[in-house]
Design a protein around this motif. Structure first.
Motif, mmCIF file in Angstrom:
data_model
loop_
_atom_site.group_PDB
_atom_site.id
_atom_site.type_symbol
_atom_site.label_atom_id
_atom_site.label_comp_id
_atom_site.label_asym_id
_atom_site.label_seq_id
_atom_site.Cartn_x
_atom_site.Cartn_y
_atom_site.Cartn_z
ATOM 1 N N SER A 250 0.822 -1.200 0.000
ATOM 2 C CA SER A 250 0.000 0.000 0.000
ATOM 3 C C SER A 250 0.864 1.262 0.000
ATOM 4 C CB SER A 250 -0.933 -0.011 1.216
ATOM 5 O OG SER A 250 -1.749 1.142 1.238
ATOM 6 N N GLU A 251 1.913 1.251 0.811
ATOM 7 C CA GLU A 251 2.821 2.395 0.862
ATOM 8 C C GLU A 251 3.548 2.583 -0.465
ATOM 9 O OE1 GLU A 251 3.402 4.730 3.147
ATOM 10 O OE2 GLU A 251 1.725 3.934 4.313
ATOM 11 N N LEU A 252 3.961 1.480 -1.068
ATOM 12 C CA LEU A 252 4.671 1.562 -2.342
ATOM 13 C C LEU A 252 3.788 2.173 -3.424
ATOM 14 C CD1 LEU A 252 7.015 0.953 -4.254
ATOM 15 C CD2 LEU A 252 6.115 -1.378 -4.490
ATOM 16 N N VAL A 253 2.553 1.719 -3.523
ATOM 17 C CA VAL A 253 1.628 2.264 -4.519
ATOM 18 C C VAL A 253 1.439 3.757 -4.299
ATOM 19 C CG1 VAL A 253 -0.774 2.245 -5.291
ATOM 20 C CG2 VAL A 253 0.444 0.093 -4.980
ATOM 21 N N SER A 254 1.327 4.160 -3.031
ATOM 22 C CA SER A 254 1.154 5.574 -2.718
ATOM 23 C C SER A 254 2.356 6.404 -3.162
ATOM 24 C CB SER A 254 0.912 5.739 -1.206
ATOM 25 O OG SER A 254 0.801 7.099 -0.858
ATOM 26 N N VAL A 255 3.564 5.910 -2.875
ATOM 27 C CA VAL A 255 4.779 6.624 -3.273
ATOM 28 C C VAL A 255 4.883 6.706 -4.792
ATOM 29 C CG1 VAL A 255 7.307 6.492 -3.289
ATOM 30 C CG2 VAL A 255 6.051 6.090 -1.168
ATOM 31 N N GLU A 256 4.573 5.617 -5.468
ATOM 32 C CA GLU A 256 4.644 5.614 -6.933
ATOM 33 C C GLU A 256 3.659 6.609 -7.547
ATOM 34 O OE1 GLU A 256 6.054 1.080 -8.005
ATOM 35 O OE2 GLU A 256 3.985 1.409 -7.370
ATOM 36 N N GLN A 257 2.469 6.672 -6.992
ATOM 37 C CA GLN A 257 1.452 7.551 -7.551
ATOM 38 C C GLN A 257 1.746 9.019 -7.278
ATOM 39 O OE1 GLN A 257 -2.039 5.812 -5.692
ATOM 40 N NE2 GLN A 257 -2.640 4.804 -7.595
ATOM 41 N N THR A 258 2.175 9.328 -6.056
ATOM 42 C CA THR A 258 2.320 10.727 -5.665
ATOM 43 C C THR A 258 3.698 11.315 -5.962
ATOM 44 O OG1 THR A 258 2.955 10.104 -3.407
ATOM 45 C CG2 THR A 258 0.606 10.448 -3.849
ATOM 46 N N LEU A 259 4.740 10.486 -5.915
ATOM 47 C CA LEU A 259 6.104 10.987 -6.095
ATOM 48 C C LEU A 259 6.741 10.545 -7.417
ATOM 49 C CD1 LEU A 259 7.524 10.473 -2.477
ATOM 50 C CD2 LEU A 259 6.607 12.569 -3.496
ATOM 51 N N ALA B 203 11.877 10.992 -2.850
ATOM 52 C CA ALA B 203 11.316 9.722 -3.292
ATOM 53 C C ALA B 203 12.151 8.549 -2.776
ATOM 54 C CB ALA B 203 11.234 9.682 -4.813
ATOM 55 N N CYS B 204 13.470 8.653 -2.874
ATOM 56 C CA CYS B 204 14.347 7.582 -2.394
ATOM 57 C C CYS B 204 14.195 7.385 -0.882
ATOM 58 C CB CYS B 204 15.798 7.901 -2.738
ATOM 59 S SG CYS B 204 16.232 7.625 -4.468
#
Length: 209
Positions: free
Chosen positions: A117-126, A195-196
């Protein structure tokens, strides 16, 4: 401007995997399923009862016996989009006593769900905006592999195979995050640094098992 298509496709596979895992949590009585905090919004969720019937039909067709092959190709495992993940849910299970093994399994599943869930959020927003500004490599096959592992996990009964699939999902998710960090390493900017850092936070929730 770089095409965001590979990243969008990668996110799509991860969202299918996430929905499958959340429904699996609900099936096992270990979570709130699709309505759990942090789940991607905008998805059409299939009721558990319908998912059970669909999984039962697919098992009768022999899909449940193709475990190893489920990871060999993007189309293996029977997933065909966001709603496909729910079709691979297992039969209802006897929850039984809360043993140490079950507690460990529950913890491992929750860790993978939260991290996905966190990964999807980071990919979408950042990562989405960054990908449009400057291209960086996306290893799409890793997300396909992750989706297929999760769909295979949803067909298993509790036991050693579940442990193996959970471990495989854990390791595959770590690989996705590590490769994203590597892809961003040579793109110096404040946005890439943020992002990193967010991706490294996800790795902290995925210790070696």
């Amino acid at each position: 401007m770089a095409s965001p298509a590979p990243l969008v496709a990668s996110i799509s596979h991860q969202m299918v995997a996430l929905q499958t895992l959340q429904l699996l949590q609900q099936e096992w009585g270990w979570g709130d399923g699709p309505s759990a905090p942090g789940s991607p919004r905008g998805q059409d969720h299939v009721p558990v009862a319908q998912a059970r019937r669909s999984g039962q039909m697919r098992t009768r067709r022999g899909l449940g016996r193709g475990g190893a092959g489920a990871r060999s190709s993007p189309e293996a495992g029977g997933l065909r989009g966001a709603e496909g993940g729910a079709e691979l849910l297992p039969f209802p299970r006897d929850r039984g006593p809360c043993t140490l093994a079950r507690m460990a399994m529950r913890s491992a599943l929750a860790r993978v769900v939260d991290s996905t869930s966190e990964l999807v959020s980071v990919e979408q927003t950042l990562l989405g905006p960054l990908q449009q500004e400057r291209p960086f490599p996306i290893h799409l096959k890793d997300s396909v592999e992750f989706r297929n592992i999760c769909s295979h996990l949803a067909l298993q009964i509790e036991g050693q195979q579940v442990d193996r699939d959970l471990n495989a999902a854990h390791q595959c998710l770590k690989t996705i995050v590590k490769r994203l960090i590597q892809s961003l390493a040579n793109l110096p900017s404040d946005a890439h640094v943020v992002a990193c850092a967010s991706l490294r936070q996800i790795l902290q929730n995925l210790p070696d098992v």
